[in-house]
Structures are given as C-alpha cells and as structure tokens.
Design a protein around this motif. Structure first.
Motif, PDB file in Angstrom:
ATOM      1  N   GLY A   1       0.797  -1.220   0.000  1.00  0.00           N
ATOM      2  CA  GLY A   1       0.000   0.000   0.000  1.00  0.00           C
ATOM      3  C   GLY A   1       0.834   1.276   0.000  1.00  0.00           C
ATOM      4  N   GLY A   2       2.135   1.152  -0.146  1.00  0.00           N
ATOM      5  CA  GLY A   2       3.029   2.300  -0.087  1.00  0.00           C
ATOM      6  C   GLY A   2       3.763   2.353   1.236  1.00  0.00           C
ATOM      7  N   GLY A   3       4.799   3.110   1.299  1.00  0.00           N
ATOM      8  CA  GLY A   3       5.623   3.200   2.500  1.00  0.00           C
ATOM      9  C   GLY A   3       6.529   1.994   2.612  1.00  0.00           C
ATOM     10  N   GLU A   4       7.162   1.863   3.752  1.00  0.00           N
ATOM     11  CA  GLU A   4       8.044   0.720   3.963  1.00  0.00           C
ATOM     12  C   GLU A   4       8.061   0.342   5.428  1.00  0.00           C
ATOM     13  OE1 GLU A   4      12.537   2.476   4.438  1.00  0.00           O
ATOM     14  OE2 GLU A   4      11.853   2.055   2.419  1.00  0.00           O
TER      15      GLU A   4
END
Length: 195
Positions: free
Chosen positions: A152-155
C-alpha cells in the motif's frame, strides 16, 4: 575435509557461514561428518541461530559453542553446549544494553586505549538477568536493517535476519546473499533440486 578426518580430538573454530558451507559440501558429496573425531565446534564471527546449532548437532553429533567478540576488545562472550545464550566475560569489561537493545561496553582494566560506553553496533536479543551479563543472542549489526516496501506504499524496517530465517528454512535454498543499495534490495539465491 580430508585433513579433519585424519586428526583426532579436533577442536574446530569456524565462521558460522563457513560451517554452513562445509555441511553443504558434505551433504553434496554424501560424506558423513561423524567420520571426523570432533571434540568441540566453536562458531564465531557471524550470528548463529537455533537452526544453525541444530544442523551442526545433527550432522556432527557435537553441540557447537558460540563465541562473540570484536577487533576492538577481543573475545567478549561464549555460550555453552547446554544453551545458545551468551554469557559475557565480566573481568575486563562492563556491558549494558542501550536504546533498541544495542550492546555497549566499557573497559574495566588499565589499557592504552580504554573503551568507555563504547557502542559495538550490535543488537542483542533479550538481556539475561545477571551477573554476569548475558543475552539470548547477538542479532547482528544495527546497519543490518532493511527497508521492505509495503504493497500500500511506505516501507517497514526489519532486521535482515528475518530474511535469513525464511531462506535458511527452505530446503531448496543452498546459499544466498542480500544486497541493499538505497531503497533497492537484491537477493541472490543458489538453489538445489530434489534428488
């Protein structure tokens, strides 16, 4: 391998990664590690986990000891055949766990270059009640953290040992290496087919 087999009462001091390679070789050529008269096996330099210990014990009949140390201070801790937990040598250094369980040491003996509250850069797993100071395991360097991208994005920041645990438990993975440059992670695998 042939040299080890000819000697009696061998004490084998090995990088954990080199021991893995030796066991891989013995499996590949169909040799029995119990043919060598191994009195003791000491794993050093690389983090060793329960999987490594169990594999060495199953292959050789010897429960390995783990040695922990560093160039700046020498040998700092050992495990015992009864437990993979490490107990630190208390007479030369004071040990404590700092923020995020990072190991710090301070010299207790007179020396030309004393270490005072020195950051080892290593993370430890759950300090043991002491004295002497101990821990369940050395997890590796603080710089061993990887940023894994999320769908979903980010890490999510994880320690590289999680990837190691997953790959070491896959029977088809013979060896692997992990490289991170910036946000890019590359994992190289050497696989072995079922025989």
């Amino acid at each position: 391998w042939s040299v080890l087999k000819r000697r009696r009462g061998v004490v084998l001091l090995s990088y954990a990664s080199s021991m893995r390679r030796l066991l891989d070789y013995l499996e590949r050529v169909g040799a029995d590690a119990r043919e060598a008269d191994l009195r003791a096996i000491i794993l050093t330099a690389d983090p060793s986990d329960d999987h490594d210990i169990a594999r060495v014990r199953a292959a050789t009949g010897v429960t390995p000891t783990i040695e922990y140390g560093m160039a700046e201070a020498g040998i700092l801790a050992y495990s015992t055949p009864a437990s993979t937990s490490l107990r630190f040598l208390w007479d030369a250094y004071f040990f404590h766990a700092g923020k995020e369980d990072e190991l710090f040491i301070s010299s207790l003996q007179p020396t030309h270059f004393p270490l005072v509250n020195y950051s080892t850069g290593d993370r430890i797993a759950r300090p043991l009640s002491g004295p002497p100071f101990g821990c369940h395991a050395i997890l590796g360097r603080n710089t061993d953290n990887l940023g894994l991208p999320l769908l979903g994005g980010g890490e999510n920041e994880v320690h590289s040992v999680i990837i190691s645990h997953i790959l070491k438990n896959d029977r088809y993975v013979r060896t692997f290496s992990i490289h991170q440059k910036g946000r890019h992670i590359a994992i190289s695998l050497k696989l072995v087919a079922d025989t």
